[in-house]
Design a protein around this motif. Structure first.
Motif, PDB file in Angstrom:
ATOM      1  N   LYS A 134     -16.731  12.922  -4.382  1.00 21.65           N
ATOM      2  CA  LYS A 134     -16.955  11.733  -4.896  1.00 21.65           C
ATOM      3  C   LYS A 134     -15.900  11.989  -5.745  1.00 21.65           C
ATOM      4  O   LYS A 134     -15.077  10.596  -5.933  1.00 21.65           O
ATOM      5  CB  LYS A 134     -18.252  12.063  -5.685  1.00 21.65           C
ATOM      6  CG  LYS A 134     -18.599  11.379  -6.046  1.00 21.65           C
ATOM      7  CD  LYS A 134     -19.295  10.448  -6.520  1.00 21.65           C
ATOM      8  CE  LYS A 134     -19.617   9.120  -7.192  1.00 21.65           C
ATOM      9  NZ  LYS A 134     -19.639   7.984  -6.778  1.00 21.65           N
TER      10      LYS A 134
ATOM     11  N   ARG B  59     -12.742  11.912  -4.071  1.00 19.26           N
ATOM     12  CA  ARG B  59     -11.198  11.480  -3.773  1.00 19.26           C
ATOM     13  C   ARG B  59     -12.173   9.898  -4.456  1.00 19.26           C
ATOM     14  O   ARG B  59     -10.963   9.358  -4.650  1.00 19.26           O
ATOM     15  CB  ARG B  59     -11.879  11.527  -2.770  1.00 19.26           C
ATOM     16  CG  ARG B  59     -10.710  12.365  -2.042  1.00 19.26           C
ATOM     17  CD  ARG B  59     -11.475  13.066  -0.669  1.00 19.26           C
ATOM     18  NE  ARG B  59     -10.097  13.955   0.071  1.00 19.26           N
ATOM     19  CZ  ARG B  59      -9.709  14.084   1.085  1.00 19.26           C
ATOM     20  NH1 ARG B  59      -8.510  13.170   0.597  1.00 19.26           N
ATOM     21  NH2 ARG B  59      -9.456  15.187   0.914  1.00 19.26           N
ATOM     22  N   HIS B  60     -12.716   9.234  -4.001  1.00 13.86           N
ATOM     23  CA  HIS B  60     -13.736   7.882  -4.314  1.00 13.86           C
ATOM     24  C   HIS B  60     -12.758   7.123  -5.724  1.00 13.86           C
ATOM     25  O   HIS B  60     -12.842   6.598  -6.454  1.00 13.86           O
ATOM     26  CB  HIS B  60     -15.043   7.433  -4.198  1.00 13.86           C
ATOM     27  CG  HIS B  60     -15.663   7.613  -2.924  1.00 13.86           C
ATOM     28  ND1 HIS B  60     -16.743   9.129  -2.207  1.00 13.86           N
ATOM     29  CD2 HIS B  60     -15.089   6.952  -1.889  1.00 13.86           C
ATOM     30  CE1 HIS B  60     -16.411   8.055  -1.295  1.00 13.86           C
ATOM     31  NE2 HIS B  60     -15.783   8.146  -1.019  1.00 13.86           N
ATOM     32  N   TRP B  61     -13.662   8.629  -7.007  1.00 10.32           N
ATOM     33  CA  TRP B  61     -13.226   7.834  -7.889  1.00 10.32           C
ATOM     34  C   TRP B  61     -11.844   7.865  -8.159  1.00 10.32           C
ATOM     35  O   TRP B  61     -11.191   6.835  -8.641  1.00 10.32           O
ATOM     36  CB  TRP B  61     -13.603   9.149  -9.398  1.00 10.32           C
ATOM     37  CG  TRP B  61     -14.552   9.141  -9.644  1.00 10.32           C
ATOM     38  CD1 TRP B  61     -15.653  10.042 -10.176  1.00 10.32           C
ATOM     39  CD2 TRP B  61     -15.572   7.988 -10.245  1.00 10.32           C
ATOM     40  NE1 TRP B  61     -16.753   9.346  -9.889  1.00 10.32           N
ATOM     41  CE2 TRP B  61     -16.398   8.815 -10.822  1.00 10.32           C
ATOM     42  CE3 TRP B  61     -14.883   6.803 -10.531  1.00 10.32           C
ATOM     43  CZ2 TRP B  61     -18.252   7.661 -11.003  1.00 10.32           C
ATOM     44  CZ3 TRP B  61     -16.200   5.590 -10.886  1.00 10.32           C
ATOM     45  CH2 TRP B  61     -17.777   6.650 -11.045  1.00 10.32           C
TER      46      TRP B  61
ATOM     47  N   LYS C 190      -9.321   6.497  -5.900  1.00 11.52           N
ATOM     48  CA  LYS C 190      -8.932   5.490  -5.193  1.00 11.52           C
ATOM     49  C   LYS C 190      -9.060   4.590  -6.280  1.00 11.52           C
ATOM     50  O   LYS C 190      -8.578   3.510  -7.207  1.00 11.52           O
ATOM     51  CB  LYS C 190     -10.115   5.494  -4.452  1.00 11.52           C
ATOM     52  CG  LYS C 190      -9.876   4.467  -2.834  1.00 11.52           C
ATOM     53  CD  LYS C 190     -10.000   4.322  -1.885  1.00 11.52           C
ATOM     54  CE  LYS C 190      -9.918   3.664  -0.938  1.00 11.52           C
ATOM     55  NZ  LYS C 190     -11.172   2.790  -0.709  1.00 11.52           N
ATOM     56  N   GLU C 191     -10.558   4.924  -6.721  1.00 10.27           N
ATOM     57  CA  GLU C 191     -10.738   3.668  -7.585  1.00 10.27           C
ATOM     58  C   GLU C 191     -10.090   3.195  -9.246  1.00 10.27           C
ATOM     59  O   GLU C 191      -9.683   2.180  -9.403  1.00 10.27           O
ATOM     60  CB  GLU C 191     -13.049   3.470  -8.057  1.00 10.27           C
ATOM     61  CG  GLU C 191     -13.108   2.754  -9.105  1.00 10.27           C
ATOM     62  CD  GLU C 191     -14.653   2.720  -8.907  1.00 10.27           C
ATOM     63  OE1 GLU C 191     -15.597   3.227  -8.120  1.00 10.27           O
ATOM     64  OE2 GLU C 191     -15.233   2.025 -10.333  1.00 10.27           O
TER      65      GLU C 191
END
Ligand SMILES: Nc1nc2c(ncn2[C@@H]2O[C@H](COP(=O)(O)OP(=O)(O)OP(=O)(O)O)[C@@H](O)[C@H]2O)c(=O)[nH]1
Ligand SMILES: [Mg+2]
Lengths: 628, 214
Positions: free
Chosen positions: B99, B101-103, B105-106
């Motif tokens: 999760k 990593r996703h943040w 990226k976002e």
């Protein structure tokens, strides 16, 4: 299916039968002559000795002419709030007489001698003893499959396809079977007819269904006091549960979740916290307590007010406050709505005024603010709303439930460091397809054990800083006002004094008073000071008595232009209890007395409560709140 | 105080999966406190805290967001104008690292270009004693964390809100990376719109925050 084969024990409850209105028909209990005699002092007691005068009307009921004489006794000095202005001595004598007549007739039809009490189980109306293991087995929420059918209350939220989303008790293994069964019953019933499936009732069992496609909500109850009433109570509970779901998800999110996949698992959208809140809600709504156990400590919150609120058609509770203070708080809300702030140059927009373009350089700070609440201990202190919109009580209750799930106020060691909270909430009765944004901050006043909580509901999710500034303004105003900063804590703390002692109605152990129009109620503060188990049982006992009282057969009588509803009930439970309900189109009074009190005392004390509550309704109820 | 150091206001947002300890880190930083059973954040909580970094005072305006999935769509509102972000994961929960990593990226895609991001692996106390044993609670190695941080140009810390290990260090490190900005002139520094006719000179309700001990 869940069923209960045990025959229902007969409650040792005696209901009144319709009385004849004949004035002298009472034979048992008090001799009417003893209170209708010419003894003026007695007469004064009847209609509350604190009243300045007793108004005498002789028209209306065609009763025999009264021999009561007007009291000439002077009013004894009383604390100022106890003195009733003459116009509020609102009980025409025929009404008082009629009350006596009613009560005495009721008493005559019951057996006056106290029979002592056998053990009586208020949950099932049997003689089975309620102890801690009994509660563990039948009442406490358990997510184990084993013991599922022993529970007296069940709540389910299912998808229309029969997939369990929430259940008060049980695990997925047991639930899948039940879910399938319930959805099949509902679907096959509704397939063949245009009717909506509502309920099944049989001896000691009731299932109520609320079909909110793509969801089905179900309540199953074997709790004696819940079965005394019509379907409305369980339906109101279901709609509270549904309202909470909508509050966190909103209707479009629920619909969309199911749009393509009827088996969508809504549990993935709901958090563990939401499911915990549903447990608290369902347990509070049924039993008047909830399990707030954390990893280390077992603990329970005992509070019958959620149940009472649904018993009273979703009435909400207000904090007692003098109308001067309330008006000051209201003014602060209204003035906050009018605050202007300077716009920075960049945001200033030209607008046409006459023929000249001028720069609009200010704007309203709280233009997005729709509703505001000051809350103290779950009771409304002050409320602001737009002229055009009001919040329904269901929405207010959901808001308060949400509030109680936020970090308990005042836990931070340093008050200065408490955060400002900002979260979306869908108030479904107001608008079930959109979210409002709620700003929350606590104010700790000196000499007050709990904080005051400010709620600002905004229509704009980007308005946090405007709400924060508004809150700064509101709190600064409260703290700067000499009257408010000193009297507010004092008066709010006084709200915990037992009203029955303030009112000098010692025989009345507890009462609830509701104003119908505002749909708000006050009740005598309840203090549960024993150990947890006893508190839980005491709270359920109160729920039992009030439900029994409100479901007992009542008698309607006309007094002048108004219809009065009267109920008199006695219970041969514990030390014996007397319940009395007095209602008309304006108010409802529910009284509980210990022991079997005489009609004289009962009527005098309940009329005193009614008079006091009507006289002080501005301090007891906020009504619709202040509008802008 | 003989000469007032310049005060920089920094908007900081915490992001990360539910229950990784975002609110606990903030509680440690702001109140030097810890709660065993902190309740989940609903929506977001706003706090401020001052912190001295070198000769500067930094006033953090902190958005502690909720990790629950259903609030995810509100996140842009909080990171949009943020100058700093803490992306937090729980070193005992591999899913929380994914999760994170996703943040990251976002944030790189949506947040302001010069945002300072710190990747924070929390709950270090749970693994502090048994880092080497096989049945360690640790599920995300320090190397994995470091690697992601290097790859994406982030600050990296392993912290414990419980033992307070490295908590202040995170905020100091962020503070030193933030360029000097215009000094704060009003309560809500970064926010346009001065309160005009309002008299806010009442009791300063939350203005005497003490400097943190960093
Ligand atoms: N052992 C240990 N527990 C921690 C630590 N930090 C937080 N916790 C615990 O982890 C749980 C979740 O912490 P929170 O701070 O509420 O987590 P959060 O990230 O704010 O969660 P959301 O608000 O739901 O997004 C709480 O029970 C904390 O006590 C830590 O450093 N060590
Ligand atoms: Mg949190």
């Amino acid at each position: 299916m869940i069923s209960d084969d045990k025959p229902l024990g007969r409650p040792p409850m005696l209901q009144s039968k319709k009385s004849t209105h004949s004035f002298l028909s009472s034979t048992a209990g008090l001799n009417p002559a003893s209170f209708l005699g010419t003894d003026a002092t007695t007469a004064v007691t009847l209609a509350s000795s604190d009243q300045a005068e007793i108004a005498i009307f002789e028209e209306g009921l065609g009763l025999a002419k009264t021999t009561l004489s007007r009291s000439s006794r002077s009013v004894s000095p009383q604390p100022s709030f106890m003195v009733l202005p003459p116009q509020l001595a609102l009980d025409p004598l025929p009404f008082v007489e009629l009350l006596h007549d009613f009560v005495n007739t009721s008493i005559a039809k019951t057996d006056d001698t106290y029979k002592g009490s056998k053990p009586f189980n208020i949950l099932t109306e049997t003689e089975e003893d309620i102890d801690e293991s009994y509660l563990e087995e039948k009442v406490h929420i358990s997510k184990k499959g084993e013991g599922f059918t022993a529970k007296l209350k069940q709540f389910f939220i299912l998808s229309s396809a029969g997939k369990p989303i929430y259940s008060m008790n049980g695990d997925d293994d047991v639930l899948l079977g039940y879910s399938g069964l319930i959805t099949t019953i509902v679907a096959s019933f509704e397939d063949g007819t245009d009717l909506l499936f509502r309920s099944i009732s049989q001896n000691g069992f009731r299932m109520v269904v609320m079909n909110k496609s793509p969801l089905i909500l179900v309540a199953i109850s074997r709790v004696s006091y819940e079965l005394m009433l019509d379907l409305k109570l369980l339906e109101s509970q279901l709609s509270s549960v549904y309202n909470y779901l909508l509050a966190v998800l909103s209707a479009p999110v629920i619909t969309k979740s199911f749009h393509n996949r009827m088996n969508y698992d809504l549990r993935r959208v709901l958090s563990a916290q939401d499911l915990k809140t549903l447990d608290i809600l369902t347990s509070m709504l049924t039993f008047g307590f909830s399990d707030t156990t954390d990893d280390e400590n077992k603990s329970y919150t005992v509070d019958p007010s959620m149940f009472i609120s649904s018993l009273l058609d979703d009435a909400v509770q207000c904090a007692r406050l003098s109308s001067t203070l309330r008006a000051k708080l209201d003014d602060i809300f209204v003035s906050c709505k009018r605050l202007k702030v300077n716009l920075p140059q960049s945001e200033a927009t030209p607008f046409l005024q006459g023929k000249l373009y001028t720069l609009e350089t200010t704007k309203l700070l709280a233009s997005d603010l729709l509703f505001a609440f000051l809350i103290y201990d779950n009771k409304i202190v002050s409320h602001l709303h737009p002229k055009t919109h009001c919040l329904e009580n269901k929405d207010i209750s959901t808001l308060l439930l949400m509030l109680s799930q936020l970090s308990p106020a005042g836990e931070s060691k340093n008050v200065q460091e408490e955060p400002d909270l900002w979260f979306p909430i869908c108030l479904a009765r107001f608008n079930d397809s959109g979210f409002l944004h709620c700003y929350v901050r606590h104010l700790h006043l000196p000499n007050l054990s709990r904080p005051l909580t400010l709620l600002l509901l905004s229509g704009n999710k980007n308005s946090f800083f405007e709400m924060k500034q508004s809150a700064n303004y509101i709190f600064a105003k409260i703290c700067k006002s000499k009257t408010l900063s000193s009297s507010l804590p004092e008066e709010l703390a006084q709200g915990y004094l037992p009203l029955t002692s303030v009112l000098k109605t010692p025989q009345v152990k507890h009462f609830i008073y509701k104003r119908r129009k505002a749909n708000q109620y006050i009740m005598d503060p309840l203090t549960f000071s024993k150990d947890t188990f006893e508190n839980i049982v005491d709270s359920m006992f109160i729920l039992y008595l009030y439900t029994a009282l409100s479901s007992s057969k009542s008698e309607e009588v006309r007094v002048g232009a108004s219809m009065k509803k009267l109920t008199y009930t006695r219970w041969h439970l514990k030390e014996g209890f007397t319940g009395f309900l007095l209602a008309d189109e304006k108010y409802e009074l529910y009284c509980l007395c210990k022991g079997f009190v005489t009609s004289l005392v009962l009527i005098e004390q309940s009329l005193r409560i009614v008079n006091w509550c009507e006289n002080y309704r501005k301090r007891l109820f906020i009504g619709p709140g202040v509008q802008f | 105080m003989s000469f007032a150091p310049s005060t920089t206001s920094v908007k900081l947002v915490l992001l990360g999966e539910a229950a990784v300890g975002k609110s606990s880190l903030v509680l440690r930083f702001v109140s030097n406190d810890f709660q065993e059973n902190k309740e989940p954040t609903i929506g977001a909580a706003f706090l401020t805290q001052k912190c001295t970094v070198g000769d500067r005072t930094i006033k953090y305006e902190i958005w502690d967001t909720a990790g629950q999935e259903r609030f995810a769509s509100l996140a842009p509102m909080y990171y949009r104008n943020a100058q700093a972000a803490l992306v937090v994961y729980d070193i005992t929960k591999p899913a929380s690292f994914i999760k994170a990593r996703h943040w990251v990226k976002e944030l790189h895609e949506q947040a302001s270009k010069d945002i300072t991001i710190a990747l924070v692996g929390n709950k270090y106390d749970l693994v502090a004693d048994d880092n080497d044993s096989d049945d360690s609670l640790r599920k995300v190695s320090m190397e994995e964390g470091k690697a992601l941080a290097e790859e994406e140009g982030l600050l990296f810390f392993e912290t414990s809100a419980k033992s307070s290990h490295n908590v202040n260090e995170v905020f100091v490190a962020i503070g030193s990376k933030i360029p000097e900005a215009k000094p704060v002139t009003e309560e809500l520094g970064s926010r346009p719109g001065n309160v005009g006719r309002i008299d806010l000179s009442g009791p300063a309700l939350r203005s005497n925050l003490s400097d943190c001990a960093c």
